[in-house]
Design an enzyme around this catalytic site. Structure first.
Site, mmCIF file in Angstrom:
data_model
loop_
_atom_site.group_PDB
_atom_site.id
_atom_site.type_symbol
_atom_site.label_atom_id
_atom_site.label_comp_id
_atom_site.label_asym_id
_atom_site.label_seq_id
_atom_site.Cartn_x
_atom_site.Cartn_y
_atom_site.Cartn_z
ATOM 1 N N ASP A 93 0.853 -1.197 0.000
ATOM 2 C CA ASP A 93 0.000 0.000 0.000
ATOM 3 C C ASP A 93 0.886 1.244 0.000
ATOM 4 O O ASP A 93 2.064 1.174 0.368
ATOM 5 C CB ASP A 93 -0.919 0.006 1.225
ATOM 6 C CG ASP A 93 -0.136 0.143 2.526
ATOM 7 O OD1 ASP A 93 0.732 -0.711 2.778
ATOM 8 O OD2 ASP A 93 -0.367 1.117 3.279
ATOM 9 N N GLU A 155 0.120 -0.698 5.722
ATOM 10 C CA GLU A 155 1.141 -0.131 6.621
ATOM 11 C C GLU A 155 0.970 1.368 6.777
ATOM 12 O O GLU A 155 1.082 1.909 7.872
ATOM 13 C CB GLU A 155 2.543 -0.432 6.068
ATOM 14 C CG GLU A 155 3.670 -0.186 7.072
ATOM 15 C CD GLU A 155 4.143 1.251 7.164
ATOM 16 O OE1 GLU A 155 4.826 1.595 8.136
ATOM 17 O OE2 GLU A 155 3.816 2.062 6.262
HETATM 18 N N1 BES Z 1 8.752 3.721 5.736
HETATM 19 C C1 BES Z 1 8.124 4.494 6.777
HETATM 20 C C2 BES Z 1 8.924 4.501 8.072
HETATM 21 C C3 BES Z 1 10.198 5.274 7.906
HETATM 22 C C4 BES Z 1 10.117 6.655 7.952
HETATM 23 C C5 BES Z 1 11.409 4.657 7.690
HETATM 24 C C6 BES Z 1 11.272 7.405 7.778
HETATM 25 C C7 BES Z 1 12.545 5.413 7.497
HETATM 26 C C8 BES Z 1 12.482 6.793 7.538
HETATM 27 C C9 BES Z 1 6.736 3.977 7.045
HETATM 28 O O1 BES Z 1 6.070 3.604 5.875
HETATM 29 C C10 BES Z 1 5.905 5.064 7.651
HETATM 30 O O2 BES Z 1 5.742 6.088 7.057
HETATM 31 N N2 BES Z 1 5.371 4.828 8.835
HETATM 32 C C11 BES Z 1 4.437 5.717 9.476
HETATM 33 C C12 BES Z 1 3.913 4.970 10.668
HETATM 34 C C13 BES Z 1 2.478 5.212 11.010
HETATM 35 C C14 BES Z 1 1.499 5.054 9.896
HETATM 36 C C15 BES Z 1 2.090 4.358 12.196
HETATM 37 C C16 BES Z 1 5.112 6.992 9.954
HETATM 38 O O3 BES Z 1 6.280 6.992 10.376
HETATM 39 O O4 BES Z 1 4.447 8.030 9.897
HETATM 40 MN MN MN Z 2 6.946 2.577 4.362
#
Ligand code: BES
Ligand code: MN
Length: 454
Positions: A93, A155
């Site tokens: 997604d 996710e």
């Molecule tokens: N891939 C990201 C997490 C990430 C952010 C890794 C920055 C490396 C650097 C992930 O898809 C994400 O965006 N996660 C959300 C989490 C939330 C939906 C619970 C976030 O960090 O906002």
């Molecule tokens: Mn991600």
């Protein structure tokens, strides 16, 4: 153990890259967004497309969901006798596009410019999906480990059913090593292992002063308006230096990496003259200290507002928590702070949206060594660094609890210019090639490290 040599894997990745790129583009054309209010049918197509990619590699594949959750794809190939099993995670997604006028090319039409491929989800996280597929293709029939691919479908919307999915498939997912390809690298040419991630608490705060709007000329001067109240309240969240002023949150020190301020400013796209906020090293501020961002405010629109006192206003707040903090107690601390700081006796109320745990990973042991060696081989002799990230992958702590024996390797394709979640998200194609090679080498090194006499 029969497997391919390092040189054979290099050649195999080179051979496979054009097909991997074509399939990546196919995935990017499917706008699978798990946010409320979106059409969810593309998520079904995207899951089906991923399932087909895995079936073609000889995996036994199922599409699974729990309740109202979105489809995850699980693919398995049993380990050769005595070999370890590796779980490969990514998500299919993507984030919504946001303001389309900010995109230089269509978000769901992958477009190459200057060595980068642009499109929503091209980096986060469809390249993660394809890095796994690339590694499988490189080995063909000679895969030296067992694999379980777990490609999630929600996710970006908080992985609501992930825990239930993990429980449902617990036995099928059991593995020695877990590779979570959803992070990134410190810089182009600099392989990295992510070993700390922040937690998250998203919530809403509403302030009310009047039963309904009244004439601002007749009552203004004696009746506070809800936006004044909200502004003061939001101002209380940070001190004058820009550090979070909420008491009771954990703050730590990050790994000893220097993030030069000019590089940070350029990567963030900060407008000239705007100062940075907070104190301490930059990596502490963005990886291991708490932050609170004001994501949105509900209030009358400027082009529609009458001369009336605003009775009610609402803000969306996003806290990021240091490794070691607890989302439940942090949310309580936030509410207590806001309740204490609301001016002029205005009515205040709270609404929780979602939270996620932070995590730290102890990167010691043979599988972490196997990963570091693979990265060094793939990046022509450059040692990997350990990095934190300011973003959140809450289910890593779920994996840690559920599979305490497994080594969790958080890898990924994002580079500092990937602009995940923003307009013009993109993938550096040269680094993507290295990420694919690194993953193939990683599986090889894990096989060598984990081999037991069958
Ligand atoms: N891939 C990201 C997490 C990430 C952010 C890794 C920055 C490396 C650097 C992930 O898809 C994400 O965006 N996660 C959300 C989490 C939330 C939906 C619970 C976030 O960090 O906002
Ligand atoms: Mn991600």
């Amino acid at each position: 153990m029969t497997t391919l040599s390092v040189d054979e894997l290099r050649a195999a990745i080179e051979r496979e890259l054009p097909g991997v790129r074509a399939d990546l583009e196919r995935l990017v054309r499917i706008p699978g967004i798990a946010f409320d209010g979106f059409d969810f049918t593309p998520l079904e197509r995207s899951a089906e497309a991923v399932a087909e990619l895995l079936r073609n590699e000889g995996l036994e594949v199922q599409i699974s969901r729990v309740g109202e959750g979105h489809p995850a794809v699980i693919g398995r190939k049993a380990a050769p006798a005595g070999a370890p099993t590796v779980l490969l995670y990514a998500h299919h997604d993507v984030q919504p596009t946001g303001d389309l006028s900010q995109w230089e090319s269509e978000p769901f039409e992958p477009t190459e410019r200057d060595g980068r491929l642009y499109g929503r989800g091209v980096a986060d996280d469809k390249a993660g999906v394809m890095a796994h597929v690339a590694a499988l293709r490189a080995f063909g029939e000679n895969l030296p480990v067992g694999v379980v691919l777990f490609i999630e479908g929600e996710e970006e919307f908080g992985s609501a059913s992930l825990e239930a999915l993990l429980s449902k498939h617990r036995d099928e997912l059991a593995s020695d090593v877990i590779v979570i390809a959803d992070s990134g690298n410190w810089d182009i040419g600099q392989p990295s292992l992510t070993t700390s991630l922040r937690g998250i608490v998203n919530s809403f705060v509403t302030v009310e002063v009047l039963h309904s709007a009244v004439h601002s000329g007749m009552y203004g001067g004696a009746v506070p308006d809800a936006l004044m109240v909200l502004s003061r309240l939001l101002t209380s969240l940070h001190d004058d230096k820009g550090d979070v002023a909420v008491e009771g949150l954990v703050a730590k020190e990050a790994s000893p990496l220097d993030y030069p301020e000019d590089r940070f400013r350029a990567e963030a796209g900060l407008i000239e003259g705007v100062q940075l906020i907070g104190t301490g090293r930059l990596v502490d501020r963005i990886w291991t200290k708490p932050t609170i961002s004001i994501l949105a405010v509900d209030a009358p629109k400027t082009n529609e507002a009458p001369n009336a006192i605003v009775p009610k206003a609402k803000a969306k707040l996003s806290m990021r928590l240091a490794p070691g903090d607890d989302p439940k107690s942090a949310y309580e601390a936030l509410k207590a702070h806001l309740a204490r700081n609301v001016p002029w006796g205005a009515k205040i109320s709270f609404e929780f949206e979602h939270d996620g745990n932070p995590c730290v990973i102890d990167a010691t042991g043979k599988y972490f060594d196997a990963a570091r060696a693979a990265f060094k081989q793939a990046w022509d002799g450059t040692d990997a660094v350990e990095i934190g990230v300011g973003g959140s992958i809450p289910f890593i702590s779920t994996f840690q609890d559920m599979f305490p024996q497994a080594s969790i390797l958080v890898t990924g394709v994002e580079d500092p210019n990937a602009k995940a979640h923003g307009p013009n998200e993109s993938l550096h194609l040269g680094e993507f090639a290295r990420v694919c090679l690194a993953e193939a080498l990683l599986l090889r090194n894990v096989a060598v490290a984990g081999e037991t006499v069958a």
